[in-house]
Design a protein around this motif. Structure first.
Motif, PDB file in Angstrom:
ATOM      1  N   ILE A 141       0.805  -1.257   0.132  1.00 49.11           N
ATOM      2  CA  ILE A 141      -0.022  -0.065   0.035  1.00 49.11           C
ATOM      3  C   ILE A 141       1.009   1.215   0.086  1.00 49.11           C
ATOM      4  O   ILE A 141       1.891   1.363   0.717  1.00 49.11           O
ATOM      5  N   THR A 142       0.721   2.105  -0.934  1.00 51.40           N
ATOM      6  CA  THR A 142       1.636   2.995  -1.218  1.00 51.40           C
ATOM      7  C   THR A 142       1.168   4.445  -1.865  1.00 51.40           C
ATOM      8  O   THR A 142       0.148   4.151  -2.691  1.00 51.40           O
ATOM      9  N   LYS A 143       1.845   5.527  -2.008  1.00 53.84           N
ATOM     10  CA  LYS A 143       1.520   6.457  -3.035  1.00 53.84           C
ATOM     11  C   LYS A 143       2.127   5.898  -4.193  1.00 53.84           C
ATOM     12  O   LYS A 143       2.947   5.380  -4.471  1.00 53.84           O
ATOM     13  N   PRO A 144       1.538   6.702  -5.461  1.00 51.86           N
ATOM     14  CA  PRO A 144       2.002   5.932  -6.660  1.00 51.86           C
ATOM     15  C   PRO A 144       3.254   6.791  -7.189  1.00 51.86           C
ATOM     16  O   PRO A 144       2.964   7.422  -8.251  1.00 51.86           O
ATOM     17  N   GLY A 145       4.137   6.968  -6.607  1.00 50.85           N
ATOM     18  CA  GLY A 145       5.336   7.620  -7.199  1.00 50.85           C
ATOM     19  C   GLY A 145       6.130   6.706  -8.050  1.00 50.85           C
ATOM     20  O   GLY A 145       5.860   5.426  -7.934  1.00 50.85           O
ATOM     21  N   GLY A 146       6.669   7.501  -9.086  1.00 52.19           N
ATOM     22  CA  GLY A 146       7.306   6.495 -10.052  1.00 52.19           C
ATOM     23  C   GLY A 146       8.205   5.528  -9.611  1.00 52.19           C
ATOM     24  O   GLY A 146       8.276   4.297 -10.250  1.00 52.19           O
ATOM     25  N   MET A 147       9.084   5.926  -8.683  1.00 50.25           N
ATOM     26  CA  MET A 147      10.157   4.994  -8.258  1.00 50.25           C
ATOM     27  C   MET A 147       9.658   3.783  -7.464  1.00 50.25           C
ATOM     28  O   MET A 147       9.823   2.536  -7.920  1.00 50.25           O
ATOM     29  N   THR A 148       8.829   4.029  -6.567  1.00 49.65           N
ATOM     30  CA  THR A 148       8.189   2.885  -5.773  1.00 49.65           C
ATOM     31  C   THR A 148       7.301   2.120  -6.514  1.00 49.65           C
ATOM     32  O   THR A 148       7.378   0.854  -6.376  1.00 49.65           O
ATOM     33  N   CYS A 149       6.526   2.624  -7.339  1.00 49.25           N
ATOM     34  CA  CYS A 149       5.516   1.690  -8.463  1.00 49.25           C
ATOM     35  C   CYS A 149       6.878   0.846  -9.318  1.00 49.25           C
ATOM     36  O   CYS A 149       6.149  -0.449  -9.384  1.00 49.25           O
ATOM     37  N   THR A 150       7.814   1.532  -9.648  1.00 42.84           N
ATOM     38  CA  THR A 150       8.341   0.386 -10.576  1.00 42.84           C
ATOM     39  C   THR A 150       9.097  -0.752  -9.722  1.00 42.84           C
ATOM     40  O   THR A 150       9.240  -1.807 -10.164  1.00 42.84           O
ATOM     41  N   GLU A 151       9.530  -0.367  -8.482  1.00 45.93           N
ATOM     42  CA  GLU A 151       9.987  -1.099  -7.592  1.00 45.93           C
ATOM     43  C   GLU A 151       9.318  -2.158  -7.259  1.00 45.93           C
ATOM     44  O   GLU A 151       9.541  -3.566  -7.224  1.00 45.93           O
ATOM     45  N   GLY A 152       7.930  -1.877  -7.009  1.00 48.04           N
ATOM     46  CA  GLY A 152       6.785  -2.937  -6.761  1.00 48.04           C
ATOM     47  C   GLY A 152       6.624  -3.753  -8.028  1.00 48.04           C
ATOM     48  O   GLY A 152       6.540  -4.847  -7.806  1.00 48.04           O
ATOM     49  N   GLN A 153       6.750  -3.298  -9.072  1.00 44.18           N
ATOM     50  CA  GLN A 153       6.514  -3.954 -10.294  1.00 44.18           C
ATOM     51  C   GLN A 153       7.729  -4.965 -10.366  1.00 44.18           C
ATOM     52  O   GLN A 153       7.448  -6.098 -10.750  1.00 44.18           O
ATOM     53  N   ALA A 154       8.754  -4.379 -10.349  1.00 41.15           N
ATOM     54  CA  ALA A 154      10.029  -5.382 -10.143  1.00 41.15           C
ATOM     55  C   ALA A 154      10.106  -6.376  -9.374  1.00 41.15           C
ATOM     56  O   ALA A 154      10.499  -7.603  -9.612  1.00 41.15           O
ATOM     57  N   LYS A 155       9.262  -6.316  -8.157  1.00 41.36           N
ATOM     58  CA  LYS A 155       9.138  -7.597  -7.253  1.00 41.36           C
ATOM     59  C   LYS A 155       7.906  -8.228  -7.405  1.00 41.36           C
ATOM     60  O   LYS A 155       7.573  -9.179  -6.745  1.00 41.36           O
ATOM     61  N   GLY A 156       6.829  -7.847  -8.378  1.00 44.98           N
ATOM     62  CA  GLY A 156       5.886  -8.470  -8.600  1.00 44.98           C
ATOM     63  C   GLY A 156       4.886  -8.495  -7.761  1.00 44.98           C
ATOM     64  O   GLY A 156       3.946  -9.230  -7.760  1.00 44.98           O
ATOM     65  N   ILE A 157       5.186  -7.432  -6.752  1.00 46.63           N
ATOM     66  CA  ILE A 157       3.911  -7.579  -5.516  1.00 46.63           C
ATOM     67  C   ILE A 157       2.714  -6.463  -6.097  1.00 46.63           C
ATOM     68  O   ILE A 157       2.703  -5.709  -6.702  1.00 46.63           O
ATOM     69  N   PRO A 158       1.450  -7.102  -5.671  1.00 44.78           N
ATOM     70  CA  PRO A 158       0.400  -6.208  -6.052  1.00 44.78           C
ATOM     71  C   PRO A 158       0.134  -5.080  -5.276  1.00 44.78           C
ATOM     72  O   PRO A 158       0.903  -5.030  -4.182  1.00 44.78           O
ATOM     73  N   MET A 159      -0.326  -3.856  -5.830  1.00 42.58           N
ATOM     74  CA  MET A 159      -0.239  -2.692  -5.322  1.00 42.58           C
ATOM     75  C   MET A 159      -1.680  -1.930  -4.913  1.00 42.58           C
ATOM     76  O   MET A 159      -2.302  -2.102  -5.786  1.00 42.58           O
ATOM     77  N   LEU A 160      -1.876  -1.424  -3.675  1.00 41.47           N
ATOM     78  CA  LEU A 160      -2.949  -0.642  -3.675  1.00 41.47           C
ATOM     79  C   LEU A 160      -2.625   1.034  -3.542  1.00 41.47           C
ATOM     80  O   LEU A 160      -1.625   1.047  -2.572  1.00 41.47           O
ATOM     81  N   PHE A 161      -3.195   1.915  -4.268  1.00 45.83           N
ATOM     82  CA  PHE A 161      -2.403   3.398  -4.266  1.00 45.83           C
ATOM     83  C   PHE A 161      -3.584   4.162  -3.446  1.00 45.83           C
ATOM     84  O   PHE A 161      -4.657   4.055  -3.420  1.00 45.83           O
ATOM     85  N   TYR A 162      -2.906   4.906  -2.781  1.00 49.54           N
ATOM     86  CA  TYR A 162      -3.678   6.127  -1.837  1.00 49.54           C
ATOM     87  C   TYR A 162      -3.103   7.623  -2.214  1.00 49.54           C
ATOM     88  O   TYR A 162      -1.957   7.724  -2.499  1.00 49.54           O
ATOM     89  N   LYS A 163      -3.976   8.595  -2.192  1.00 51.54           N
ATOM     90  CA  LYS A 163      -3.528   9.958  -2.070  1.00 51.54           C
ATOM     91  C   LYS A 163      -2.567  10.555  -3.288  1.00 51.54           C
ATOM     92  O   LYS A 163      -1.677  11.042  -2.981  1.00 51.54           O
TER      93      LYS A 163
END
Length: 395
Positions: free
Chosen positions: A279-301
């Motif tokens: 669960i995170t804000k959709p910053g470009g780096m964090t999103c990309t790191e999450g994608q690289a780890k294959g983890i599903p994401m929930l975005f807020y704010k």
């Protein structure tokens, strides 16, 4: 033989721009240790007294007036930095930036923020002869990234390439590399062993990141997050916001064995591997790191502007959802009832043919080779010209 040098310029507006620069530098050095990389936040490096004030004002504006930030982003969306802004940046940074480049003698300059991109572009217009590339660190392309002196753009997706070519940039100048992530995110580690190493329980785990500044969400969502603490482990990672960390640790609601509250962490890669949901804000780096780890994401704010575009991209790709209390309840139920299925989906997302987080570093190394070839060609042409100069014989 002289080692190749890459100079990466960034700015500290948020953590993603500089994070991308360091990630790219580490990736390049891993693939080719003979290449020297240097990362510099231009404003902080050249104006250490003024820069913190500017960054503090930006941070307060983002936190207190996000709609204003969004309005400015949208009204200037198709425009590069105006002439007055570029002139001001030129006067502030010109001499010092030029001196830094002269001292470090890079073979390639990469800018991960529009401000240094504008500064170095003006230097090129005045005679700087070093290839300049712009690395766009979001899943959108604001007009401020565009400068006619740039030799090429490194972008996250084909859609971003289409935006740039729609502004008249030649397609061959835009390369889809993905946003670089640190090599620590290139592979996934064993979840059970990591949980033991990090002192976590081996149960479904949710990582909640507050961004580099530790921004947080409201009471309704917090109640949904903590409703199943007995069955689901929560890791709160709140960045550099020490006051928020202290406040959360003092909150009786969060004083539970399955709740971990962290500040800044250099082990986000391990925390993502140890977790089942981000669960995170959709910053470009964090999103990309999450994608690289294959983890599903929930975005807020999402901050209006580039973060909204990041959010839209990952939601449309099926890798994320927008956070609300209902979505939290749905995902927590899936973690408890469909854990094996979610883990299998994650393994499929990490298939080598779907995502190559080393692409950007590989591309830059290829460009370095081409740059060296061009330099050798130019040197050969100059030598040939000298040899072919007419010789005048005196009587």
């Amino acid at each position: 033989m002289r080692k190749k040098r890459v100079l990466l310029f960034s700015e500290g507006f948020g953590t993603g721009h500089t994070g991308a620069a360091y990630a790219l530098a580490e990736g390049i050095k891993l693939l080719n240790p003979d290449v020297q990389c240097r990362v510099i936040e231009l404003g902080k490096f050249l104006n250490p007294t003024v820069a913190p004030w500017i960054l503090s004002a930006y941070r307060k504006t983002v936190s207190s007036q996000p709609k204003l930030v969004g309005m400015m982003y949208k009204t200037q969306y198709d425009k590069s930095l105006n002439r007055l802004t570029k002139l001001a940046l030129h006067r502030i940074f010109y001499t010092h930036a030029s001196q830094v480049i002269e001292q470090l003698k890079p073979d390639l300059i990469i800018c991960t923020h529009p401000i240094p991109g504008a500064v170095i572009s003006r230097l090129k217009r005045r005679g700087l002869n070093v290839p300049l590339y712009t690395l766009i660190t979001d899943y959108d392309a604001h007009g401020s990234w565009v400068n006619s002196e740039v030799n090429g753009y490194l972008v996250s997706t084909p859609r971003v390439k289409s935006i740039l070519t729609g502004r008249g940039i030649a397609p061959e100048l835009v390369t889809v590399t993905g946003i670089p992530v640190h090599p620590k995110f290139w592979e996934r580690s064993n979840k059970t062993l990591l949980r033991k190493e990090l002192g976590l329980s081996d149960i479904p785990t949710v990582l909640i990141m507050g961004g580099g500044w530790g921004l947080m969400f409201g009471k309704k969502i917090m109640n949904s997050l903590t409703a199943r603490m007995g069955e689901i482990q929560l890791i709160f990672c709140m960045g550099s916001n020490d006051k928020l960390v202290a406040k959360m640790r003092a909150n009786p609601l969060l004083q539970h064995p399955n709740v971990k509250i962290l500040g800044y962490s250099s082990e986000i890669n391990k925390l993502m591997d140890a977790s089942d949901l981000l669960i995170t804000k959709p910053g470009g780096m964090t999103c990309t790191e999450g994608q690289a780890k294959g983890i599903p994401m929930l975005f807020y704010k999402a901050i209006p502007g580039q973060e909204e575009k990041n959010c839209q991209y990952f939601v449309e790709l099926g890798l994320a959802e927008v956070l609300d209390a209902t979505v939290v309840n749905k995902w927590f139920s899936m973690l408890l009832r469909e854990y094996a299925d979610l883990e299998e989906q994650r393994r499929r997302r990490l298939a080598p043919d779907r995502h190559q987080p080393s692409n950007c570093a590989t591309t830059v190394l290829e460009m370095l080779g081409k740059t060296a070839d061009r330099a050798r060609e130019a040197q050969g042409l100059r030598a040939q010209a000298r040899n072919e100069e007419p010789v005048y014989l005196t009587p």
